[in-house]
Design a protein around this motif. Structure first.
Motif, short mmCIF file in Angstrom:
data_model
loop_
_atom_site.label_atom_id
_atom_site.label_comp_id
_atom_site.label_asym_id
_atom_site.label_seq_id
_atom_site.Cartn_x
_atom_site.Cartn_y
_atom_site.Cartn_z
N ARG A 95 60.93 -6.97 37.79
CA ARG A 95 60.99 -7.86 36.83
C ARG A 95 62.26 -9.17 36.36
N GLU A 96 63.11 -8.57 37.90
CA GLU A 96 64.52 -8.94 38.74
C GLU A 96 63.83 -10.43 39.43
N ARG A 97 63.01 -10.51 40.35
CA ARG A 97 62.53 -11.37 41.53
C ARG A 97 61.41 -11.87 41.65
N ALA A 98 60.43 -11.90 40.38
CA ALA A 98 59.04 -11.42 41.06
C ALA A 98 58.24 -12.15 39.69
N ALA A 99 57.30 -13.47 40.34
CA ALA A 99 56.32 -14.32 39.73
C ALA A 99 55.55 -13.40 38.49
N GLY A 100 55.86 -14.54 37.88
CA GLY A 100 54.65 -13.67 36.66
C GLY A 100 54.86 -13.77 35.50
N ALA A 101 53.51 -13.52 35.35
CA ALA A 101 52.46 -13.84 34.37
C ALA A 101 52.18 -12.76 33.44
N ALA A 102 52.11 -11.46 34.94
CA ALA A 102 52.58 -10.60 34.33
C ALA A 102 52.53 -8.41 35.24
N LEU A 103 52.91 -8.57 34.63
CA LEU A 103 53.39 -6.76 35.52
C LEU A 103 52.41 -5.50 35.46
N TYR A 104 52.35 -4.91 35.73
CA TYR A 104 51.53 -3.27 35.33
C TYR A 104 51.64 -2.57 36.09
N VAL A 105 52.40 -1.25 35.51
CA VAL A 105 52.56 -0.11 37.01
C VAL A 105 51.82 0.65 35.82
N HIS A 106 51.10 1.43 37.21
CA HIS A 106 50.33 2.13 36.97
C HIS A 106 50.92 3.45 36.45
N PRO A 107 50.30 4.76 35.61
CA PRO A 107 51.41 5.59 34.77
C PRO A 107 50.58 6.91 35.24
N THR A 108 49.54 6.85 36.00
CA THR A 108 49.19 8.55 36.84
C THR A 108 49.28 7.87 38.41
N PRO A 109 49.33 8.63 39.12
CA PRO A 109 49.73 8.87 40.91
C PRO A 109 47.89 8.19 41.20
N VAL A 110 47.88 7.60 42.48
CA VAL A 110 47.25 7.37 42.80
C VAL A 110 46.57 8.13 44.19
N GLU A 111 45.21 9.09 44.45
CA GLU A 111 45.38 9.89 44.89
C GLU A 111 43.98 9.97 45.38
N GLY A 112 42.71 10.80 46.07
CA GLY A 112 41.91 11.30 46.71
C GLY A 112 41.65 10.83 47.43
N ASP A 113 40.27 10.10 48.35
CA ASP A 113 39.88 9.41 49.59
C ASP A 113 40.31 8.06 49.54
N VAL A 114 40.60 7.60 50.16
CA VAL A 114 40.49 5.86 50.73
C VAL A 114 40.49 5.15 49.81
N SER A 115 38.72 5.21 49.89
CA SER A 115 37.77 3.99 50.06
C SER A 115 37.46 4.40 48.22
N GLU A 116 38.02 6.04 47.52
CA GLU A 116 37.82 5.76 46.20
C GLU A 116 38.54 4.96 45.75
N ALA A 117 40.31 5.55 46.35
CA ALA A 117 41.70 4.49 45.48
C ALA A 117 41.51 3.32 46.40
N ALA A 118 40.38 2.33 46.62
CA ALA A 118 40.86 0.86 47.26
C ALA A 118 39.78 0.17 46.05
N GLU A 119 38.75 1.09 45.10
CA GLU A 119 38.33 0.76 44.13
C GLU A 119 39.27 0.95 43.06
N VAL A 120 39.65 1.82 42.79
CA VAL A 120 40.46 1.94 41.12
C VAL A 120 41.15 1.53 41.56
N ILE A 121 42.17 0.99 42.85
CA ILE A 121 43.19 -0.26 42.32
C ILE A 121 42.82 -1.93 41.87
N LEU A 122 41.67 -1.54 42.63
CA LEU A 122 41.30 -3.83 42.62
C LEU A 122 40.78 -3.52 40.30
N GLU A 123 39.88 -2.35 40.45
CA GLU A 123 39.05 -1.82 39.01
C GLU A 123 40.32 -1.85 37.79
#
Length: 420
Positions: A269-297
């Motif tokens: 909020r202080e430093r960054a670029a931006g149009a939009a900021l999204y903070v994911h409310p739950t932890p990213v867990e599980g296998d990295v291949s699935e996590a990559a899909e989740v992040i981009l989705e």
């Protein structure tokens, strides 16, 4: 949670920006400030201080400013082991335990056996490996082999520590029992995204996650049972002794992954670029291949532009003989998936807050839309590297390893994605 923030500073390079945001998350997990805040207003009569984990030295130093301790024993990883006046600092291996860790465990048990009044336990991530204390009949080498197999299996930290507890004298409340009749007060810097205190450093001052039978079932479920030493199987098949209830022990969580994610949001909020900021409310867990899909989705679902912040702890199932860690592999997978999806411009960082990802000197990876091309220019094929779990050398070829040095803290992992 998504929100609008101020207009971007277009002159600021995205890679530098997301690195700054990540570092704000690391700074928020400062163990010294957390310990001082937790101890304010508390009084102890010459306590014994036992500090265990990657943040142990920093936590002990802060506590020693507040109390006059009778004895101070610090057990931490080699990268964070520095002399501390008035304390006995012992270094041990992480993530696979070694003989120095076993000797440190014996020393901790010796000190606790003489404790009569107050014990201040300062616990942080990494304690599971740093203080092995194998049960009778199981050697350090046999316990270390179980650790290696679990690390390679893709099991999450709670599952891993369920097993570790059942093979240790000090985990799963063992330290608390060893200190009796002294009163133990515990301060915890959480590296477990759910803040389950039973799993943080395998819960030395809280009840265990499960039973011996549960641990045996985990080894069977992950096809490890027949690969561990007969002594391990024999121990887990024996009936559990009735040790009675654990003594009462006040416990406070002084730092966590969620707090660091919020600190990243404040920095954005202080430093960054931006149009939009999204903070994911739950932890990213599980296998990295699935996590990559989740992040981009998630990024696509939230409009596909701006800053996206995550925290969590993923897993990697090791199938090859390469070098890397979960953050490096996640970064490489995001770069590859972004190319498949036709994302023309992006920057992504995934890093461990302790400054070390797997058995490497890197905290993770910092990739962008040019990463794969730079890899291939150096003769490295990212697909082939991933097939061998060799993300470290692939990212190194591209100049995209995130190296920040040992931080003296550990609250799991943080991720930042930037899309213009």
């Amino acid at each position: 949670m998504s929100e609008d923030i101020s207009r971007p500073d277009e002159t600021r390079a995205p890679r530098a920006l997301i690195t700054d945001i990540f570092q704000a998350g690391v700074a928020a997990a400062d163990p010294a400030a957390a310990v001082k805040s937790a101890l304010a207003g508390q009084a102890f009569e010459r306590p014994v201080i036992i500090a265990v984990g990657k943040a142990a030295r920093t936590m002990a130093a802060a506590a020693m400013e507040h109390v006059t301790a009778d004895t101070v024993v610090v057990v931490t990883n080699y990268e964070n082991a520095e002399a501390l006046e008035g304390a006995e600092v012992r270094a041990a291996a992480h993530p696979v335990p070694d003989a120095n860790g076993a000797r440190a465990a014996l020393r901790v048990e010796e000190v606790l056996s003489h404790a009569t009044d107050d014990v201040l336990a300062l616990i942080s991530g990494g304690g599971s490996a740093l203080l092995p204390a194998p049960v009778a009949g199981v050697s350090l080498e046999e316990k270390a082999e179980v650790n290696k197999l679990l690390l390679a299996s893709g099991a999450d930290i709670v599952t891993m520590n369920l097993v570790r507890q059942q093979l240790s004298r000090l985990k799963g409340g063992g330290l608390l029992r060893a200190a009796a009749p002294a009163t133990v007060t515990t301060l915890v810097l959480s590296d477990v995204v759910t803040d389950d205190t039973r799993a943080i450093a395998s819960g030395p001052t809280v009840s265990p996650i499960g039973s011996r039978a549960d641990a045996a079932q985990v080894l069977k479920d992950y096809d490890i049972w027949d690969r561990v030493a007969p002594s391990v199987r024999a121990h887990l098949e024996r009936p559990e002794p009735d040790l009675g209830p654990l003594p009462e022990s006040p416990l406070t969580i002084v730092g966590s992954n969620a707090r660091s994610v919020e600190a990243m949001a404040e920095a954005a909020r202080e430093r960054a670029a931006g149009a939009a900021l999204y903070v994911h409310p739950t932890p990213v867990e599980g296998d990295v291949s699935e996590a990559a899909e989740v992040i981009l989705e998630i990024a696509r679902a939230q409009g596909g532009k701006g800053l996206f912040l995550f925290g969590g702890e993923t897993t990697v199932k090791i199938k090859g003989d390469g070098l890397g860690g979960r953050n490096q592999e996640l970064a490489l997978r995001v770069a590859m998936l972004a190319q498949v999806r036709g994302i023309e411009e992006f920057a992504f960082l995934s890093g461990g807050t302790d400054g070390r990802d797997g058995p490497t000197d890197a905290a993770g990876g910092l990739v962008d839309h040019s990463t794969l091309a730079r890899m291939r220019e150096m003769g490295v094929e990212p697909e082939e590297s991933l097939s061998r779990n060799d993300s470290h050398h692939a990212l190194d070829a591209a100049g995209d390893l995130l190296r920040i040095g040992a931080t003296g803290t550990n609250v799991a992992d943080l991720q930042v994605l930037w899309l213009p």
